[in-house]
Scaffold this motif. Structure first.
Motif, PDB file in Angstrom:
ATOM      1  N   ALA A 165       1.476  10.912   0.548  1.00  0.00           N
ATOM      2  CA  ALA A 165      -0.100  10.751  -0.324  1.00  0.00           C
ATOM      3  C   ALA A 165      -0.756  12.310   0.083  1.00  0.00           C
ATOM      4  N   SER A 195      -8.272  14.757  -2.300  1.00  0.00           N
ATOM      5  CA  SER A 195      -8.782  14.282  -3.394  1.00  0.00           C
ATOM      6  C   SER A 195     -10.161  14.553  -3.933  1.00  0.00           C
ATOM      7  N   GLU A 206      -3.525   8.018  -8.262  1.00  0.00           N
ATOM      8  CA  GLU A 206      -4.233   8.873  -7.023  1.00  0.00           C
ATOM      9  C   GLU A 206      -3.329  10.169  -7.129  1.00  0.00           C
ATOM     10  N   SER A 242      -4.474  12.222   0.226  1.00  0.00           N
ATOM     11  CA  SER A 242      -5.984  11.570   0.411  1.00  0.00           C
ATOM     12  C   SER A 242      -6.685  12.621   0.838  1.00  0.00           C
ATOM     13  N   LYS A 243      -6.314  13.613   1.700  1.00  0.00           N
ATOM     14  CA  LYS A 243      -7.230  14.636   2.285  1.00  0.00           C
ATOM     15  C   LYS A 243      -7.806  15.524   1.047  1.00  0.00           C
ATOM     16  N   GLU A 246      -0.300  12.063   6.476  1.00  0.00           N
ATOM     17  CA  GLU A 246      -0.378  11.325   5.288  1.00  0.00           C
ATOM     18  C   GLU A 246       0.795  10.134   5.380  1.00  0.00           C
ATOM     19  N   ARG A 250       4.309   7.349  -0.159  1.00  0.00           N
ATOM     20  CA  ARG A 250       4.087   6.656  -1.459  1.00  0.00           C
ATOM     21  C   ARG A 250       5.448   6.406  -2.365  1.00  0.00           C
ATOM     22  N   ASP A 304       0.872  -1.206  -0.159  1.00  0.00           N
ATOM     23  CA  ASP A 304       0.071   0.165   0.036  1.00  0.00           C
ATOM     24  C   ASP A 304       1.062   1.353  -0.037  1.00  0.00           C
ATOM     25  N   HIS A 357      -1.243   4.238  -6.142  1.00  0.00           N
ATOM     26  CA  HIS A 357      -2.520   3.521  -6.652  1.00  0.00           C
ATOM     27  C   HIS A 357      -2.553   3.852  -8.208  1.00  0.00           C
TER      28      HIS A 357
END
Length: 390
Positions: free
Chosen positions: A177, A182, A120, A179-180, A232, A235, A96, A100
């Motif tokens: 990352a 996206s 991503e 993610s917050k 975060e 990656r 992970d 992605h």
């Protein structure tokens, strides 16, 4: 040869991707608002570029999310080695910590056919965040350093157990990352990453631009208000140098100051080149600098390595004399091995104890020392380093 300027005048031709790489076989020209794959992806900003690709912030209208669209130069084979590596690693390693992969396709433009990959949305590189802290006279918080170290070792452990190597690990190829971000609105996203800045590209002689040239140059994203490094995960990106164990390429394209010593002394390498590079990266997390400088000479690089963690292995000392004899530098600048410092404190240890005070960071010293051994067979594995981290 055509010459170019911008309207209004700007420094973008000098600090962004090279304009002359917009040619047949080169970059695909992109403007803000361009769409790809039957309008699924709409470009709103530039994330970055390299010698073989440009990367764009795009809106995925199907998923309703922000994504990263990487467009490789047209000279790249299709499918690209990076895409094949990424697909294979996703299938077999399952980490992970690997970006992605959402989509891949081929886009045909005026400069040729371009392999495109969609992942991503990812945040700034670890190197850039470390540099920002350093510019403000600070260091990353110990818990962030330890988190990055742990996740990096976990990623490499998973990768190596699956029979793969990254081949080009550095703080530039490890990112946070995002993610917050996206699913934010465009305005809210731009408030964090910076609003796009673009200027028109023009020919100095007033003639028209060819179809293969971009109509505008765009400054890459600044991440001006991004402060999520404590929340975060990381990656790993840029898989173009990745390889399977036992199927090592003839050579690796790599920053010269991060070159593993076995490549210089033997011309051979395997997956354990990753371990050397992880050690270099952990060092950079602590000291906001790479451990060695490259001055256009392997001899000077090796001279910096000797005594950093340990003395030169016996089996490499004869080759070391040969390397020195080929050097363009004066022998005064390149210390010869004499074995006098064999049991003295290493340069790494001395620097560590002088500048690192936090008790929780102390396990990083034996980890760096274990990873940055001259002989690959003597390096800690990623799993062993994880155990030392606790």
């Amino acid at each position: 040869m055509d010459q170019f300027a911008t309207n209004p005048a700007s420094n973008l031709p000098y600090n962004q991707e090279k304009v002359l790489l917009y040619r047949s076989g080169g970059y695909h020209p992109v403007c803000l608002g361009d769409t790809f794959k039957k309008d699924r992806y709409r470009v709103v900003h530039k994330l970055g570029w390299g010698g073989f690709s440009t990367v764009w912030l795009a809106r995925d209208t199907l998923l309703g999310a922000w994504v990263a669209l990487k467009i490789e130069i047209a000279d790249t084979t299709i499918p690209s080695l990076e895409l094949l590596n990424l697909q294979s690693i996703h299938q077999h390693a399952g980490s992970d910590r690997v970006a992605h992969l959402i989509d891949s396709f081929v886009h045909v433009g005026p400069n040729g056919s371009h392999q495109c990959t969609v992942t991503e949305l990812l945040g700034p590189s670890v190197d850039s965040v470390v540099a920002d802290y350093h510019a403000g006279g600070e260091r990353l918080e110990p818990d962030i350093i330890l988190k990055i170290t742990k996740q990096l070792l976990e990623a490499i452990c998973s990768l190596h157990q699956a029979g793969y190597a990254h081949g080009d690990l550095s703080g530039a190829n490890v990112v946070f990352a995002a993610s917050k971000l996206s699913h934010l609105s465009q305005d809210a996203l731009f408030d964090i990453v910076g609003h796009p800045e673009s200027v028109a590209l023009v020919r100095i002689d007033g003639g028209p631009l060819s179809d293969g040239m971009p109509k505008q140059l765009i400054r890459n994203i600044s991440w001006a208000e991004w402060v999520d490094e404590d929340e975060e995960d990381i990656r790993l990106i840029d898989w173009g140098e990745a390889f399977k164990h036992g199927k090592e390429p003839a050579r690796l394209a790599q920053p010269r100051d991060l070159k593993a010593p076995e490549i210089i002394f033997t011309g051979h390498f395997d997956y354990r080149v990753d371990l050397w590079r992880v050690g270099c990266m952990i060092y950079t997390l602590l000291f906001a600098a790479r451990p060695f400088q490259y001055l256009d000479d392997d001899a000077v690089l090796i001279a910096q390595m000797i005594g950093f963690v340990e003395e030169l292995p016996q089996q490499w000392r004869q080759e070391w004399e040969v390397i020195q004899s080929r050097s363009s530098h004066s022998p005064i600048d390149i210390p010869h091995y004499n074995g006098a410092n064999l049991y003295q404190a290493s340069k790494l240890q001395s620097r560590f104890y002088a500048l690192v005070y936090e008790p929780e960071l102390m396990p990083l010293l034996p980890i760096i020392r274990g990873l940055m051994r001259f002989l690959p067979s003597e390096r800690l594995t990623a799993a062993e380093a994880l155990k030392l981290l606790g």
